[in-house]
Motif scaffolding. Structure first.
Motif, PDB file in Angstrom:
ATOM      1  N   THR A  52       0.903  -1.025   0.055  1.00 47.68           N
ATOM      2  CA  THR A  52      -0.068   0.050  -0.123  1.00 47.68           C
ATOM      3  C   THR A  52       0.928   1.231  -0.028  1.00 47.68           C
ATOM      4  O   THR A  52       0.353   2.103  -0.460  1.00 47.68           O
ATOM      5  N   GLU A  85      -7.648   4.334   1.318  1.00 44.92           N
ATOM      6  CA  GLU A  85      -7.787   2.674   1.075  1.00 44.92           C
ATOM      7  C   GLU A  85      -8.642   2.091   2.029  1.00 44.92           C
ATOM      8  O   GLU A  85      -9.361   1.259   1.944  1.00 44.92           O
ATOM      9  N   VAL A 137     -12.334   2.937   1.664  1.00 38.65           N
ATOM     10  CA  VAL A 137     -12.591   1.866   0.565  1.00 38.65           C
ATOM     11  C   VAL A 137     -13.316   0.598   1.096  1.00 38.65           C
ATOM     12  O   VAL A 137     -14.295   0.320   0.839  1.00 38.65           O
ATOM     13  N   ASN A 168     -17.254  -0.909   1.769  1.00 37.61           N
ATOM     14  CA  ASN A 168     -17.452  -1.837   0.949  1.00 37.61           C
ATOM     15  C   ASN A 168     -17.616  -3.337   1.494  1.00 37.61           C
ATOM     16  O   ASN A 168     -17.841  -4.233   0.835  1.00 37.61           O
ATOM     17  N   PHE A 218     -14.732  -6.741  -8.827  1.00 34.20           N
ATOM     18  CA  PHE A 218     -14.675  -5.604  -7.845  1.00 34.20           C
ATOM     19  C   PHE A 218     -14.222  -6.492  -6.291  1.00 34.20           C
ATOM     20  O   PHE A 218     -13.276  -6.017  -5.764  1.00 34.20           O
ATOM     21  N   ILE A 268     -10.461  -8.029  -7.262  1.00 33.16           N
ATOM     22  CA  ILE A 268      -9.293  -7.021  -7.537  1.00 33.16           C
ATOM     23  C   ILE A 268      -9.307  -6.045  -6.421  1.00 33.16           C
ATOM     24  O   ILE A 268      -8.169  -5.701  -5.713  1.00 33.16           O
ATOM     25  N   LYS A 269     -10.297  -5.456  -5.987  1.00 34.03           N
ATOM     26  CA  LYS A 269     -10.170  -4.075  -5.207  1.00 34.03           C
ATOM     27  C   LYS A 269     -10.243  -4.553  -3.807  1.00 34.03           C
ATOM     28  O   LYS A 269      -9.580  -3.869  -3.021  1.00 34.03           O
ATOM     29  N   LEU A 270     -11.225  -5.250  -3.505  1.00 31.75           N
ATOM     30  CA  LEU A 270     -11.312  -5.830  -1.987  1.00 31.75           C
ATOM     31  C   LEU A 270     -10.555  -6.878  -1.348  1.00 31.75           C
ATOM     32  O   LEU A 270     -10.668  -7.147  -0.150  1.00 31.75           O
ATOM     33  N   ASN A 271      -9.840  -7.365  -2.414  1.00 30.49           N
ATOM     34  CA  ASN A 271      -9.055  -8.629  -2.265  1.00 30.49           C
ATOM     35  C   ASN A 271      -9.656  -9.724  -1.488  1.00 30.49           C
ATOM     36  O   ASN A 271      -9.282 -10.356  -0.434  1.00 30.49           O
TER      37      ASN A 271
END
Length: 170
Positions: free
Chosen positions: A3, A24, A27, A31, A58, A61-64
């Motif tokens: 990060t 981050e 986010v 979510n 999403f 990729i974004k929230l792992n």
């Protein structure tokens, strides 16, 4: 550390890194119920593809959270079995997060069956099957898919792939 590096890369300035890290975290916090909302939306209309595909990407990729992504995409497959996108994104998750080459190739082959441009998914499946070293299993997957397909053009592409794999097999 990742990060921190991403913050430097995105902002070009280490003074904004702490700000980026807070963004981050925000986010992720905002979510945290995304899977539940997507699941609810697909309960209301299980044939609406967008929540599956958008949510699938999403979440991973974004929230792992590839686990939740796969769960949502598998649900989508139940209702939309002919969706090349859902099969493709499942293959993406199995390749990137689970390192399961055989399952990845199986999903890419399934995606190719329904895709308007099957050559891309077939090329990915071929590359992954070659790297897996399990050409015997690959031949079985492709033969089964060929037998199930009604598309003569797709069958011809699978025949070429089978010939190539059998040649390499010896």
């Amino acid at each position: 550390e990742d990060t921190y590096f991403m913050g430097l890369k995105l902002t070009g300035d280490s003074t904004n890194t702490a700000e980026y890290i807070e963004w981050e975290k925000d986010v992720l916090f905002r979510n945290r119920y995304l899977y539940d909302l997507l699941n609810m939306a697909t309960d209301l209309d299980p044939y609406f593809q967008l929540p599956y595909t958008f949510g699938g990407l999403f979440l991973s990729i974004k929230l792992n959270r590839p686990d939740l992504s796969i769960k949502l995409l598998e649900k989508g497959r139940e209702f939309l079995p002919d969706s090349w996108r859902i099969a493709y994104f499942l293959g993406f998750n199995h390749f990137l997060y689970l390192n399961d080459n055989l399952k990845t190739a199986q999903y890419f082959l399934e995606s190719a069956q329904y895709s308007p441009q099957p050559s891309k998914a077939l090329a990915l499946a071929e590359m992954i099957l070659n790297d897996s070293g399990r050409k015997d299993v690959a031949v079985g997957f492709i033969s089964e898919l060929k037998d199930k397909s009604d598309n003569s053009g797709f069958k011809a592409q699978l025949d070429r792939l089978l010939e190539k794999l059998k040649e390499e097999q010896g």
